[in-house]
Design a protein around this motif. Structure first.
Motif, PDB file in Angstrom:
ATOM      1  N   LYS A 117       0.838  -1.199   0.000  1.00 23.38           N
ATOM      2  CA  LYS A 117       0.000   0.000   0.000  1.00 23.38           C
ATOM      3  C   LYS A 117       0.874   1.251   0.000  1.00 23.38           C
ATOM      4  O   LYS A 117       1.978   1.253   0.548  1.00 23.38           O
ATOM      5  N   VAL A 118       0.345   2.320  -0.613  1.00 26.31           N
ATOM      6  CA  VAL A 118       1.055   3.600  -0.688  1.00 26.31           C
ATOM      7  C   VAL A 118       0.107   4.710  -0.254  1.00 26.31           C
ATOM      8  O   VAL A 118      -1.065   4.734  -0.649  1.00 26.31           O
ATOM      9  N   PHE A 119       0.641   5.642   0.574  1.00 23.97           N
ATOM     10  CA  PHE A 119      -0.157   6.773   1.055  1.00 23.97           C
ATOM     11  C   PHE A 119       0.608   8.066   0.807  1.00 23.97           C
ATOM     12  O   PHE A 119       1.830   8.112   0.903  1.00 23.97           O
ATOM     13  N   ARG A 120      -0.103   9.126   0.486  1.00 25.52           N
ATOM     14  CA  ARG A 120       0.479  10.463   0.405  1.00 25.52           C
ATOM     15  C   ARG A 120      -0.382  11.394   1.239  1.00 25.52           C
ATOM     16  O   ARG A 120      -1.591  11.507   1.015  1.00 25.52           O
ATOM     17  N   SER A 121       0.228  12.027   2.217  1.00 23.55           N
ATOM     18  CA  SER A 121      -0.484  12.882   3.174  1.00 23.55           C
ATOM     19  C   SER A 121      -1.640  12.125   3.830  1.00 23.55           C
ATOM     20  O   SER A 121      -2.720  12.677   4.058  1.00 23.55           O
TER      21      SER A 121
ATOM     22  N   ILE B 202      -3.160   5.755  -2.116  1.00 24.71           N
ATOM     23  CA  ILE B 202      -3.063   5.892  -3.572  1.00 24.71           C
ATOM     24  C   ILE B 202      -3.104   4.499  -4.176  1.00 24.71           C
ATOM     25  O   ILE B 202      -2.300   3.641  -3.831  1.00 24.71           O
ATOM     26  N   LYS B 203      -4.042   4.272  -5.069  1.00 28.44           N
ATOM     27  CA  LYS B 203      -4.191   2.970  -5.700  1.00 28.44           C
ATOM     28  C   LYS B 203      -3.205   2.846  -6.859  1.00 28.44           C
ATOM     29  O   LYS B 203      -3.247   3.625  -7.801  1.00 28.44           O
ATOM     30  N   LEU B 204      -2.315   1.868  -6.765  1.00 31.64           N
ATOM     31  CA  LEU B 204      -1.338   1.615  -7.813  1.00 31.64           C
ATOM     32  C   LEU B 204      -1.530   0.220  -8.383  1.00 31.64           C
ATOM     33  O   LEU B 204      -1.963  -0.693  -7.679  1.00 31.64           O
ATOM     34  N   THR B 205      -1.191   0.052  -9.663  1.00 32.04           N
ATOM     35  CA  THR B 205      -1.162  -1.278 -10.248  1.00 32.04           C
ATOM     36  C   THR B 205       0.054  -2.020  -9.684  1.00 32.04           C
ATOM     37  O   THR B 205       0.969  -1.396  -9.130  1.00 32.04           O
ATOM     38  N   PRO B 206       0.098  -3.348  -9.801  1.00 34.41           N
ATOM     39  CA  PRO B 206       1.270  -4.084  -9.299  1.00 34.41           C
ATOM     40  C   PRO B 206       2.589  -3.573  -9.868  1.00 34.41           C
ATOM     41  O   PRO B 206       3.584  -3.467  -9.141  1.00 34.41           O
ATOM     42  N   LYS B 207       2.630  -3.244 -11.157  1.00 32.91           N
ATOM     43  CA  LYS B 207       3.879  -2.766 -11.754  1.00 32.91           C
ATOM     44  C   LYS B 207       4.212  -1.354 -11.269  1.00 32.91           C
ATOM     45  O   LYS B 207       5.378  -1.029 -11.056  1.00 32.91           O
TER      46      LYS B 207
ATOM     47  N   LYS C  60       1.411  11.186 -12.017  1.00 31.41           N
ATOM     48  CA  LYS C  60       0.013  11.619 -11.969  1.00 31.41           C
ATOM     49  C   LYS C  60      -0.651  11.184 -10.666  1.00 31.41           C
ATOM     50  O   LYS C  60      -1.504  11.891 -10.137  1.00 31.41           O
ATOM     51  N   LYS C  61      -0.241  10.031 -10.164  1.00 29.94           N
ATOM     52  CA  LYS C  61      -0.863   9.518  -8.938  1.00 29.94           C
ATOM     53  C   LYS C  61      -0.166  10.021  -7.670  1.00 29.94           C
ATOM     54  O   LYS C  61      -0.818  10.270  -6.658  1.00 29.94           O
ATOM     55  N   ILE C  62       1.161  10.149  -7.717  1.00 28.59           N
ATOM     56  CA  ILE C  62       1.934  10.494  -6.519  1.00 28.59           C
ATOM     57  C   ILE C  62       2.088  12.004  -6.351  1.00 28.59           C
ATOM     58  O   ILE C  62       1.975  12.530  -5.233  1.00 28.59           O
ATOM     59  N   ASP C  63       2.355  12.714  -7.455  1.00 26.34           N
ATOM     60  CA  ASP C  63       2.778  14.119  -7.359  1.00 26.34           C
ATOM     61  C   ASP C  63       1.759  15.157  -7.827  1.00 26.34           C
ATOM     62  O   ASP C  63       1.851  16.320  -7.439  1.00 26.34           O
TER      63      ASP C  63
END
Length: 226
Positions: A142-146, A150-155, A201-204
């Protein structure tokens, strides 16, 4: 060793099953993607082989469905297509490798052996990686920002891990490609740029501080510092 096989060509399915039986594997064949998804949880499999074009649910969607509950069992895709888009779609939905038809059974066996060896090697996993307000929970994938997930694909998740583990070191496109796809997929510079842009686009995109950075002529790195 148990192998789950999705292949709608009856003759090819029998030949693959017979080949792996001769290698002392147990092979469980299915011909329909919908049926496989309903039945696959009945056993613990060591590896999964999925053809893409099958009745019911196609192999890519089957791969995606399996990855919702099973993040670790190696998956190899069989496809009659050689277009990069089909390969990337497989990887984006959690596949570990692919093989284009027609293929030699010994090559399939070599790919499977490589995936199984990799599975047996203990992976050092960090519980949490923090870079400014970016939090990566490696074990939970899992990834979080603030604080917002954030939903990411496996790659995409694998790519952010590659950058995070480098601890601010600049990584070349070639290095990233080798880590992201091992040695099985032919990539070009544009392919890596596409994935970096997906991540940005997803992280920044919605944050003032940009974390995914470019050193022109050298590559990419992850840092809250210029």
């Amino acid at each position: 060793m148990k192998i789950l096989l999705l292949e709608d060509d009856f003759t090819l399915s029998k030949e693959i099953s017979a080949f792996f039986t001769s290698k002392e594997f147990e092979c469980f064949p299915y011909y329909d993607g919908s049926l496989l998804l309903k039945k696959y949880a009945a056993y613990d499999y060591d590896l999964i082989i999925l053809d893409i074009n099958v009745p019911g649910i196609n192999g890519i969607e089957v791969c995606k469905g399996i990855r919702e509950t099973d993040k670790k069992t190696p998956i190899i895709m069989l496809t009659a297509f050689s277009e990069i888009e089909d390969k990337l779609a497989s990887f984006d939905n959690g596949a570990d490798d692919y093989l284009v038809k027609p293929f030699h059974f010994e090559e399939l066996y070599a790919r499977i052996s490589s995936l199984l060896r990799r599975k047996e090697i203990p992976q050092q996993v960090e519980k949490k990686i923090m870079i400014q307000d970016l939090e990566i929970q490696e074990e939970e994938m899992k990834v979080f920002r603030s604080g917002e997930e954030i939903k990411l694909t496996p790659k995409e998740f694998k790519l952010i891990l590659i950058l995070a583990h480098a601890r601010g070191k600049v990584l070349s496109k070639q290095f990233i490609a080798e880590k992201l796809w091992d040695y099985h997929i032919e990539t070009n510079q544009n392919t890596i740029e596409v994935y970096i842009n997906f991540l940005r686009k997803k992280i920044d995109k919605d944050h003032e501080t940009k974390l995914i950075r470019t050193k022109i002529g050298y590559g990419y790195y992850l840092s809250d510092q210029e």
